[in-house]
Design an enzyme around this catalytic site. Structure first.
Site, PDB file in Angstrom:
ATOM      1  N   LYS A  75      33.334  38.279  36.781  1.00 32.91           N
ATOM      2  CA  LYS A  75      34.569  37.744  37.350  1.00 32.91           C
ATOM      3  C   LYS A  75      34.411  37.476  38.850  1.00 32.91           C
ATOM      4  O   LYS A  75      34.823  36.428  39.345  1.00 32.91           O
ATOM      5  CB  LYS A  75      35.729  38.700  37.086  1.00 32.91           C
ATOM      6  CG  LYS A  75      36.060  38.866  35.609  1.00 32.91           C
ATOM      7  CD  LYS A  75      37.284  39.721  35.395  1.00 32.91           C
ATOM      8  CE  LYS A  75      37.043  41.174  35.729  1.00 32.91           C
ATOM      9  NZ  LYS A  75      36.035  41.817  34.845  1.00 32.91           N
ATOM     10  N   THR A  76      33.817  38.412  39.564  1.00 29.84           N
ATOM     11  CA  THR A  76      33.580  38.201  40.996  1.00 29.84           C
ATOM     12  C   THR A  76      32.612  37.058  41.223  1.00 29.84           C
ATOM     13  O   THR A  76      32.776  36.257  42.150  1.00 29.84           O
ATOM     14  CB  THR A  76      33.033  39.493  41.634  1.00 29.84           C
ATOM     15  OG1 THR A  76      33.944  40.562  41.407  1.00 29.84           O
ATOM     16  CG2 THR A  76      32.835  39.309  43.134  1.00 29.84           C
ATOM     17  N   ASP A 120      40.608  41.412  43.585  1.00 32.01           N
ATOM     18  CA  ASP A 120      40.049  42.170  42.463  1.00 32.01           C
ATOM     19  C   ASP A 120      41.051  43.228  42.016  1.00 32.01           C
ATOM     20  O   ASP A 120      41.817  43.757  42.830  1.00 32.01           O
ATOM     21  CB  ASP A 120      38.740  42.827  42.902  1.00 32.01           C
ATOM     22  CG  ASP A 120      37.908  43.281  41.721  1.00 32.01           C
ATOM     23  OD1 ASP A 120      38.213  42.883  40.574  1.00 32.01           O
ATOM     24  OD2 ASP A 120      36.936  44.035  41.930  1.00 32.01           O
ATOM     25  N   THR A 169      40.889  43.851  34.791  1.00 33.70           N
ATOM     26  CA  THR A 169      40.333  44.413  33.565  1.00 33.70           C
ATOM     27  C   THR A 169      41.431  44.796  32.585  1.00 33.70           C
ATOM     28  O   THR A 169      41.132  45.156  31.449  1.00 33.70           O
ATOM     29  CB  THR A 169      39.489  45.661  33.887  1.00 33.70           C
ATOM     30  OG1 THR A 169      40.302  46.599  34.609  1.00 33.70           O
ATOM     31  CG2 THR A 169      38.281  45.286  34.744  1.00 33.70           C
ATOM     32  N   ARG A 228      25.946  43.058  34.312  1.00 33.62           N
ATOM     33  CA  ARG A 228      25.737  44.044  35.382  1.00 33.62           C
ATOM     34  C   ARG A 228      24.804  45.145  34.927  1.00 33.62           C
ATOM     35  O   ARG A 228      23.911  45.571  35.666  1.00 33.62           O
ATOM     36  CB  ARG A 228      27.082  44.624  35.821  1.00 33.62           C
ATOM     37  CG  ARG A 228      26.957  45.767  36.843  1.00 33.62           C
ATOM     38  CD  ARG A 228      28.301  46.208  37.343  1.00 33.62           C
ATOM     39  NE  ARG A 228      28.922  45.170  38.169  1.00 33.62           N
ATOM     40  CZ  ARG A 228      30.227  45.033  38.345  1.00 33.62           C
ATOM     41  NH1 ARG A 228      31.065  45.853  37.724  1.00 33.62           N
ATOM     42  NH2 ARG A 228      30.696  44.081  39.119  1.00 33.62           N
TER      43      ARG A 228
END
Length: 362
Positions: A75-76, A120, A169, A228
């Protein structure tokens, strides 16, 4: 994710944890792709590309963008890609960092025309900041309150047109008025092993190391569908090859490194296997209450529920029933055990009165 400190510490120390600290985020920044290089999320990527191209053609900032999905899926990265495609500056902040309307007003007043504001964990914004953001996103203004009490007055301050990119999230926690102000919403799903393999091979090139395809395939299969985690495991394999191996990132290095870090072939770590083993060997496969299961593995109930359980349930290894947690046939098979038939008496004793409150949780 508002979790207890015990949960945060436990999940943060796990090599398969989807969250990241500041040091790891800095390492990830060097691996972030452009939109054309972004692997996976085909639907979101294509839809977002259309939104950005249309906005660039019109010469206007695009609609506000909301990206939802589990942590670690990019997402980032997509937020940074949006800023890069628009050739604009990007301001980064987070919901927990903005606890007062004044905090958000300070950030908004520093924006310039066409900037991207990335928030975020936007679902964790404080309510006063949320209400200020409503007006800013829709009318591009903020009301600055001057004075106190009956003599207070609101002075409207015009803002340049900007784009908010929110990441969450837990999209269900977003209030409807805030969610409705996003013109584009994209939900990100877990990656397939093939997609993760492409991510790992690209990352190895950026790290300046040669990774054999067999090793990339092995790492991808243990990465729990999360880029990640895949990049984190790649760095640990590189460390092992440098310190204990011959420098080559081959299949032997991958298997040996992941054995050191206790990540098994389907991505389970020590805590995951401890939960499965206790469920199968101590309680005959369940059902067993959460608190009893947590005490058996020496962890807090919240740690088991929020750190280990989601992946075990997603992989079909554990089921959640009104009477408690149960091991599936896949769990027995993964541990190399034979399920009891009929269930052992331990499964009945596990549903003790001390677990009554927990057992009723689905």
């Amino acid at each position: 994710m508002a979790e207890a400190s015990t949960t945060t510490e436990s999940s943060g120390s796990r090599i398969v944890a989807p969250s990241a600290d500041e040091i790891e985020r800095a390492a990830e920044a060097a691996l972030r792709p452009k939109l054309d290089d972004f692997v996976g999320q085909r639907v979101v990527r294509d839809q977002l590309s259309l939104v950005l191209q249309a906005a660039i053609a019109r010469g206007n900032p695009p609609d506000h963008v909301l990206l939802s999905g589990p942590p670690g899926l990019g997402k980032t990265t997509l937020a940074m890609i949006i800023s890069g495609e628009l050739e604009s500056h990007m301001r980064l902040t987070s919901g927990p960092a903005i606890q007062h309307a004044g905090d958000l007003a300070a950030v908004l007043s520093s924006l310039e025309e066409g900037d991207v504001l990335f928030i975020d964990e936007i679902h964790r914004l404080a309510r006063p900041a949320e209400e200020l953001l409503y007006v800013a996103m829709e009318d591009f203004r903020v009301d600055v309150v001057v004075g106190k009490g009956a003599g207070a007055s609101a002075i409207p301050l015009a803002l340049p047109r900007f784009t908010v990119v929110g990441a969450t999230t837990r999209s269900g926690l977003l209030p409807a008025p805030l969610r409705d102000r996003f013109g584009f919403t994209g939900h990100m799903d877990y990656y397939s092993p093939e997609e993760l393999e492409r991510v790992i091979l690209r990352s190895s090139g950026l790290l300046g190391v040669h990774l054999e395809h067999a090793a990339a395939h092995e790492i991808a299969g243990r990465s729990r569908g999360t880029p990640r985690i895949a990049n984190r495991l790649l760095r640990r394999v590189r460390d092992w090859a440098q310190v204990r191996g011959d420098g080559r990132l081959d299949l032997h290095a991958a298997k040996s490194a992941l054995e050191v870090y206790e990540v098994d072939p389907i991505g389970l770590d020590r805590l995951d296997r401890a939960v499965l083993t206790a469920l199968c060997t101590r309680f005959g496969g369940g059902p067993v209450g959460l608190s009893t299961l947590a005490m058996t593995v020496g962890e807090e109930a919240e740690t088991v529920e929020t750190v280990a359980e989601p992946y075990l349930v997603r992989e079909g290894l554990v089921g959640r029933t009104p009477r408690g947690r149960v091991a599936t046939a896949a769990a027995w098979e993964h541990l190399g055990l034979t399920p009891p038939n009929p269930p052992s008496p331990a499964s009945g004793s596990a549903t003790s009165a001390s677990d009554t409150g927990t057992l009723l949780d689905p």
